[in-house]
Design a protein around this motif. Sequence first.
Motif, PDB file in Angstrom:
ATOM      1  N   ILE A  61     -17.299  49.951  44.539  1.00  0.00           N
ATOM      2  CA  ILE A  61     -16.007  49.803  44.036  1.00  0.00           C
ATOM      3  C   ILE A  61     -16.395  49.295  42.473  1.00  0.00           C
ATOM      4  CG2 ILE A  61     -14.215  47.889  44.168  1.00  0.00           C
ATOM      5  CD1 ILE A  61     -14.758  47.321  47.172  1.00  0.00           C
ATOM      6  N   ASP A 106     -10.714  50.745  39.058  1.00  0.00           N
ATOM      7  CA  ASP A 106     -10.284  51.406  40.301  1.00  0.00           C
ATOM      8  C   ASP A 106      -8.859  50.933  40.601  1.00  0.00           C
ATOM      9  OD1 ASP A 106     -12.576  52.629  40.613  1.00  0.00           O
ATOM     10  OD2 ASP A 106     -13.402  51.568  42.758  1.00  0.00           O
ATOM     11  N   VAL A 151     -14.650  40.360  44.813  1.00  0.00           N
ATOM     12  CA  VAL A 151     -13.967  41.677  44.151  1.00  0.00           C
ATOM     13  C   VAL A 151     -12.567  40.822  43.802  1.00  0.00           C
ATOM     14  CG1 VAL A 151     -12.965  43.828  44.445  1.00  0.00           C
ATOM     15  CG2 VAL A 151     -15.381  43.484  45.452  1.00  0.00           C
ATOM     16  N   ILE A 176      -8.946  46.927  40.175  1.00  0.00           N
ATOM     17  CA  ILE A 176      -9.981  46.055  40.154  1.00  0.00           C
ATOM     18  C   ILE A 176     -10.400  45.483  38.992  1.00  0.00           C
ATOM     19  CG2 ILE A 176     -12.520  45.924  40.783  1.00  0.00           C
ATOM     20  CD1 ILE A 176     -10.736  46.219  43.079  1.00  0.00           C
ATOM     21  N   SER A 202      -8.922  41.540  41.994  1.00  0.00           N
ATOM     22  CA  SER A 202      -8.129  42.731  41.899  1.00  0.00           C
ATOM     23  C   SER A 202      -6.667  42.107  41.141  1.00  0.00           C
ATOM     24  CB  SER A 202      -7.497  43.325  42.887  1.00  0.00           C
ATOM     25  OG  SER A 202      -6.532  44.258  43.012  1.00  0.00           O
ATOM     26  N   ILE A 215      -9.771  47.737  49.405  1.00  0.00           N
ATOM     27  CA  ILE A 215     -11.048  47.469  50.115  1.00  0.00           C
ATOM     28  C   ILE A 215     -11.331  48.449  51.289  1.00  0.00           C
ATOM     29  CG2 ILE A 215     -12.775  45.628  50.833  1.00  0.00           C
ATOM     30  CD1 ILE A 215     -11.532  45.325  48.137  1.00  0.00           C
ATOM     31  N   TYR A 227     -18.866  46.918  48.583  1.00  0.00           N
ATOM     32  CA  TYR A 227     -18.972  46.451  47.224  1.00  0.00           C
ATOM     33  C   TYR A 227     -19.414  47.384  46.276  1.00  0.00           C
ATOM     34  CZ  TYR A 227     -23.417  44.023  46.586  1.00  0.00           C
ATOM     35  OH  TYR A 227     -24.512  43.715  46.553  1.00  0.00           O
TER      36      TYR A 227
END
Length: 159
Positions: A9, A13, A118, A104, A120, A2, A6
Motif C-alpha cells: 500500500i 493510492d 494505514v 492513502i 486514509s 485494504i 501493508y
Amino acid sequence: MISKPYEDIKTGDTATTNSRIITAEYVRAFGELTGDNHPLHTNAQYAEQTRFGKQIAHGALMISTLLGLVELHPSYLQCFYSLDNLRFKAPSYFGDSVYAVCEILAVTPHKDGESAVVTSAAKLINQDGVTVLSGDFSLLVAGRSTALADPALKAQGAP
C-alpha cells in the motif's frame, strides 16, 4: 482500499467504491440496533419542522456506511485504529445514493514490526457530488508475514 498487505500500500493510492442507496428501512434498522430513535430519523412530521425539512440518516450510520463500502479484506485488516478530523458536511436523506472516495495519506509501521497503521482521507459523497462526511480513517493492516488465510476460501474447503 485494504486489499493487500501493508507493504504493497502506497501513499497516494486512491479508490472509489460502488454506491449504496439510503432507504427508510436501512435507517430504521440502524435505529433499532443502536437504540437511537431520535424523531429526526424516525418521524416524518417532526423532521419536517427541523432545519433539514425531512428525515435524515444518522451520522453514525453514514460513518458505518462509508466503512461498509470500502474494501477491507479480512486477510489484511486487523482492526479499526482511529478516526480523526471527522466532519459532517451535509445530511443524507432517504433515497440518496452515496459512494466513498479514499486516498492513502500514510503507511506507518507499527511497533510490533508485523503490521502498519494505514491512514486514509475518506469522503462519503452523494449522487449530486456533495460531500456528506469526511475524515481520516486509520486501520491496522497486516503485513505479508501475518496476513490470515481468506475465510471465504476456508468456507469452500480450501486448506
